[in-house]
Design a protein around this motif. Structure first.
Motif, mmCIF file in Angstrom:
data_model
loop_
_atom_site.group_PDB
_atom_site.id
_atom_site.type_symbol
_atom_site.label_atom_id
_atom_site.label_comp_id
_atom_site.label_asym_id
_atom_site.label_seq_id
_atom_site.Cartn_x
_atom_site.Cartn_y
_atom_site.Cartn_z
ATOM 1 N N MET A 35 14.957 -0.502 11.056
ATOM 2 C CA MET A 35 14.163 0.415 10.238
ATOM 3 C C MET A 35 14.673 0.517 8.802
ATOM 4 O O MET A 35 14.304 1.432 8.066
ATOM 5 N N LYS A 241 7.130 6.861 5.668
ATOM 6 C CA LYS A 241 7.353 6.704 7.102
ATOM 7 C C LYS A 241 7.349 5.220 7.485
ATOM 8 O O LYS A 241 6.476 4.466 7.087
ATOM 9 N N ASN A 242 8.358 4.830 8.247
ATOM 10 C CA ASN A 242 8.476 3.445 8.722
ATOM 11 C C ASN A 242 8.372 2.435 7.577
ATOM 12 O O ASN A 242 7.738 1.391 7.702
ATOM 13 N N TYR A 243 9.016 2.751 6.458
ATOM 14 C CA TYR A 243 8.885 1.914 5.259
ATOM 15 C C TYR A 243 9.325 0.467 5.478
ATOM 16 O O TYR A 243 8.806 -0.450 4.842
ATOM 17 N N LEU A 245 8.757 -1.354 7.903
ATOM 18 C CA LEU A 245 7.761 -2.111 8.662
ATOM 19 C C LEU A 245 6.512 -2.414 7.853
ATOM 20 O O LEU A 245 5.580 -3.040 8.350
ATOM 21 N N ASN A 246 6.476 -1.939 6.600
ATOM 22 C CA ASN A 246 5.322 -2.252 5.757
ATOM 23 C C ASN A 246 5.792 -2.670 4.372
ATOM 24 O O ASN A 246 6.963 -2.525 4.023
ATOM 25 N N CYS A 257 11.905 4.378 0.055
ATOM 26 C CA CYS A 257 11.396 3.256 0.852
ATOM 27 C C CYS A 257 12.411 2.116 0.846
ATOM 28 O O CYS A 257 12.050 0.951 0.704
#
Length: 291
Positions: A35, A241-243, A245-246, A257
């Motif tokens: 993550m 959120k979940n930076y 993964l994008n 991020c």
């Protein structure tokens, strides 16, 4: 490293006996950096042999942990820009080669300085300095920032503009790099006496070196620096959120991020090397209690 059928069965049995906290950590330990946005460090595998440090003339691999200088081209390391200055006070008996504080000085050389105690950073009258240490009077970063807001009568506690315009309300953060017993002797130094203390949120360490009588939430220094900066940034701007993964554009957002994740670049590289040789579940460092 591929698990054998026997190892897989044993790991499943072990997982079924864990508490909820342990089971969550068991899953995280499978991919602890998943993550985070950390550059691929495989380029370091192309470096053969060792180099002589131009300052102390000792043989080193990648960087000199005594002089806090790279011994190879800086292109092999990501450069991390920090929002504040970080001062690390390292105990003289702390072994240089085992200290992860050096990683921060290599990866963020403009913002991180390592001092060997009793050497000490000099603070100006304009500096707003905090000590990262779990004293009996320590507060969380959120609590500290709220107190700073309350000091400004023209702002309310929900308005973060004051903090944003005042460089995070912190200009320098001090970390002590030593064993827990050694830390106490440095903490008693009069030069640290009046600094406000910050306590970090609980985070489980991935450090592979075993420390006797210490739980896994005792972080390696580089982990603590990363955690502090992440919490500071999140308290002021928030986090995507979940930076990891994008494809969030760091330049186009103030939200967190991964801006400081590369502080763990060398830490992750060494972690991966250790885990190519040793089974995670057999290393004493990961058998320590979680709480």
């Amino acid at each position: 490293m591929t698990e054998s059928p026997v190892e897989t069965t044993l790991n499943e049995e072990r997982f079924n006996k864990l508490t909820s906290i342990e089971s969550q950590q068991y899953v995280i330990d499978k991919e602890p950096f998943r993550m985070l946005k950390i550059n691929d460090a495989s380029i370091l595998n192309t470096i053969e042999g060792r180099e002589i440090c131009g300052q102390c003339f000792k043989s080193r691999k990648f960087f000199c942990y005594t002089c806090c200088k790279p011994v190879i081209d800086c292109k092999y390391f990501p450069r991390v820009k920090l929002p504040i200055k970080i001062d690390v006070i390292k105990h003289a008996r702390e072994i240089d080669g085992k200290s992860t504080a050096i990683h921060a000085a290599i990866l963020a050389p403009e913002d991180v300085t390592v001092y060997i105690y009793p050497d000490f950073p000099k603070f100006s009258s304009n500096d707003k300095v905090v000590l990262i240490f779990p004293s009996k009077n320590s507060v969380t970063i959120g609590e500290f920032l709220s107190l700073e807001l309350q000091k400004n009568r023209n702002s309310n506690e929900h308005d973060m503009t004051f903090i944003k315009n005042n460089e995070f309300s912190i200009t320098r953060a001090v970390f002590i790099d030593s064993t827990w017993n050694q830390t106490k002797s440095i903490y008693k130094d009069q030069r640290l006496k009046n600094l406000p203390c910050i306590v970090l949120k609980s985070r489980i360490s991935q450090f592979w070196r075993h420390q006797k009588k210490s739980p896994r939430w005792y972080l390696a220094t580089i982990e603590a620096i990363h955690q502090f900066l992440l919490e500071l940034h999140d308290c002021i701007y928030g986090t995507v959120k979940n930076y990891a993964l994008n494809e969030t554009n760091i330049i186009s957002t103030k939200l967190y991020c991964g801006q400081y994740d590369n502080l763990l670049y060398l830490f992750k590289y060494m972690y991966d090397k250790i885990h190519l040789i040793y089974d995670h579940n057999k290393l004493w460092a990961y058998k320590r209690p979680l709480i």
